[in-house]
Design an enzyme around this catalytic site. Structure first.
Site, mmCIF file in Angstrom:
data_model
loop_
_atom_site.group_PDB
_atom_site.id
_atom_site.type_symbol
_atom_site.label_atom_id
_atom_site.label_comp_id
_atom_site.label_asym_id
_atom_site.label_seq_id
_atom_site.Cartn_x
_atom_site.Cartn_y
_atom_site.Cartn_z
ATOM 1 N N SER A 65 -9.529 1.946 2.959
ATOM 2 C CA SER A 65 -8.728 2.648 2.105
ATOM 3 C C SER A 65 -7.815 1.722 1.194
ATOM 4 O O SER A 65 -7.219 2.003 0.474
ATOM 5 C CB SER A 65 -7.992 3.648 2.757
ATOM 6 O OG SER A 65 -7.213 3.070 3.650
ATOM 7 N N SER A 96 -9.839 -0.523 7.264
ATOM 8 C CA SER A 96 -9.286 -0.318 5.857
ATOM 9 C C SER A 96 -8.621 -1.497 5.297
ATOM 10 O O SER A 96 -8.073 -1.532 4.175
ATOM 11 C CB SER A 96 -8.134 0.758 5.778
ATOM 12 O OG SER A 96 -8.849 2.056 5.652
ATOM 13 N N LYS A 144 0.851 -1.165 -0.001
ATOM 14 C CA LYS A 144 -0.040 -0.203 0.139
ATOM 15 C C LYS A 144 0.925 1.390 0.049
ATOM 16 O O LYS A 144 1.953 1.379 0.440
ATOM 17 C CB LYS A 144 -0.943 -0.157 1.155
ATOM 18 C CG LYS A 144 -2.003 1.207 1.244
ATOM 19 C CD LYS A 144 -2.604 0.816 2.427
ATOM 20 C CE LYS A 144 -3.620 1.863 2.505
ATOM 21 N NZ LYS A 144 -4.781 1.858 4.067
HETATM 22 N N1 GLN Z 1 -12.996 4.200 6.340
HETATM 23 C C1 GLN Z 1 -12.209 4.803 7.704
HETATM 24 C C2 GLN Z 1 -12.060 6.065 7.592
HETATM 25 O O1 GLN Z 1 -12.126 6.856 6.587
HETATM 26 C C3 GLN Z 1 -11.037 3.667 7.865
HETATM 27 C C4 GLN Z 1 -10.143 3.998 7.239
HETATM 28 C C5 GLN Z 1 -8.825 3.448 7.653
HETATM 29 O O2 GLN Z 1 -8.886 2.440 7.923
HETATM 30 N N2 GLN Z 1 -7.649 3.890 7.223
HETATM 31 O O3 GLN Z 1 -11.429 6.643 8.422
#
Ligand code: GLN
Length: 485
Positions: free
Chosen positions: A153, A177, A78
């Site tokens: 994400s 994420s 990532k």
């Molecule tokens: N979707 C969540 C957010 O927008 C979690 C994102 C993540 O785990 N990086 O913060």
């Protein structure tokens, strides 16, 4: 050979037996990426040259009798995890040209174990989002249905594994994420205990929640990768000074008679019927085939988790992202004076969701509001932690959905941040409590979209959680199903 269909452990076996070499494997995967990724867009950057060199080097070492545990295995990373000499953009304009002078600890460890890095995968800008649509560069598509999001994400990493571009990738999980995109793409994602894996070199979003973990085709592969990712790190004071158990041999442990708790708050309003049905079918397998006991439990503060997270995570983010000021690294937009330079750099460098988080976070931390918001959220966080600790006195695992629905359509939720935030309703509490969360496929919807199930366990229960996941996957063998692309 259909390389892309093999899980990591099979690739490793073939390499060890000398039935293939890393160069052939790496070339085959790079070919597939070239051919298919233009449609999916899982990668921000494919590091072809470096990958081929690393593969050759791996083959040479193997010939010389070296026995490094992941020798020659291609993986994707990532793009919020620092890779020395390779751009690490966080899918943000502000870091579009940032080339880290150092490797994150997980990268150092993977390289030491012999892994080959294929490239850097797409994400929501700074990991803020649930669909990979917040990437400043382009959205990634779900390999099972190109009109749908891969989740986020870590959508690029999950899509890359699902599409067979690699059998393993790294993601990061602050509120879901790793797990939610794994569920949307029909692969496995593990959020380890907070502190189990070093965060050094992971670009900070919300430091009390962030954790790196593997995304793979099988639970067994997640165990294999975790083995070499986990462990204390002097460069991360929040990494746990705890020995790393043998995750692979733990996969066979006897789980008969262990107890699974189903939190009633995870099965209420908002959960799509199809998802509920697949989870219920999975529970039957846990009970009838694996011999576990199932009982209902309550995690009473669950309804406050999303609100709590959306104070704490933006508060930490607003502080962490203060460093992008155009002075030391990243984008700089020149202006007549320093303040104007800050303003222009940050206005042009950050996308709308990142700005929204910085504003929420700055507000929640400001004098006069700190007690009402940040302090209150921290107190509720403690209540959420206690819910889990109480529950784990009664049960060994907690099982529920990963997300309320299968992958949604691209564009469907971008204009409604609240709706987007609610896709994390079942994953966020795990981060707030710092416990283990594993997402693995448990079935498909009527439209052929993957559905995931989540297994949660107490701090450092990775051996048990992975064992349960593995024993389940070996009954359903859903990892044999691939999207036609
Ligand atoms: N979707 C969540 C957010 O927008 C979690 C994102 C993540 O785990 N990086 O913060």
């Amino acid at each position: 050979m259909t390389w892309h269909k093999f899980p990591l452990s099979t690739q490793l076996e073939l390499l060890e037996k000398g039935e293939t070499d890393s160069l052939s494997l790496t070339k085959a995967l790079l070919e597939r990426i070239k051919e298919k990724d233009p449609q999916i867009k899982a990668f921000i950057k494919v590091t072809e040259e470096e990958a081929l060199k690393a593969a050759e080097e791996a083959d040479r070492s193997r010939k010389e009798g070296e026995k490094r545990p992941l020798l020659g295995l291609p993986l994707a990373i990532k793009d919020n995890i620092c890779t020395r000499g390779i751009p690490t953009t966080c899918a943000s304009r502000i870091l579009a040209n940032f080339v880290p002078p150092f490797d994150a600890t997980v990268i150092t460890k993977l390289k030491a174990a012999g892994a080959v890095i294929l490239g850097k995968t797409n994400l929501d800008e700074f990991a803020m989002g649930s669909s990979t649509e917040n990437s400043a560069f382009f959205p990634t598509k779900n390999p099972w249905d190109f009109s749908r999001v891969p989740g986020g994400s870590s959508g690029g990493s999950a899509a890359a594994v699902a599409a067979g571009f690699c059998a393993g990738a790294l993601g990061s999980d602050t509120g879901g994420s790793i797990r939610q995109p794994a569920s949307f793409c029909g692969v496995v994602g593990l959020k380890p205990t907070y502190g189990r894996v070093s965060r050094y070199g992971l670009v900070a979003f919300a430091s009390s929640l962030d954790q790196i973990g593997p995304i793979t085709r099988t639970v067994k592969d997640a165990a294999l990768l975790l083995q070499y990712l986990a462990g204390p790190d002097p460069k991360d004071s929040t990494s746990a000074p705890k020995e790393v158990p043998d995750y692979l041999s733990a996969l066979k442990m006897d789980l008969r008679g262990k107890k699974i708790g189903l939190p009633k708050e995870y099965f209420g309003e908002g959960l799509e019927e199809e998802v509920r049905l697949k989870i219920e079918e999975a529970l039957k397998v846990f009970k009838e085939e694996l011999g576990l006991e199932i009982r209902e439990i309550s995690l009473p503060h669950t309804p406050y988790a999303v609100a709590t997270y959306y104070i704490i995570a933006p508060a930490e983010a607003s502080s962490n992202l203060a460093r992008y000021d155009g002075v030391k690294y990243g984008l700089r937009v020149e202006a007549q004076d320093l303040i104007a330079m800050y303003k222009k750099t940050r206005s042009q460098g950050f996308g709308p969701e990142v700005k929204r988080r910085i504003m929420i976070g700055t507000y929640a931390l400001s004098a006069g509001y700190y007690d009402a918001y940040y302090k209150k959220a921290s107190q509720v966080r403690t209540l959420i932690v206690r819910d889990f600790m109480e529950a784990f006195k009664e049960v060994d695992f907690i099982v529920g959905p990963v997300a309320p629905s299968p992958a949604f359509k691209i564009g469907e939720r971008v204009d409604d941040p609240l709706k987007m935030y609610l896709s994390d309703i079942y994953t966020i509490s795990v981060n707030l409590a710092g416990i283990v969360g594993l997402s693995l496929p448990c079935g498909f919807s009527g439209q052929g979209l993957p559905i995931g199930i989540q297994i949660m366990g107490p701090h450092f229960s990775e051996p048990e959680v992975l064992a349960l996941g593995h024993q389940f996957e070996e009954i359903l063998k859903l990892y044999e199903r691939y999207p036609e692309i």
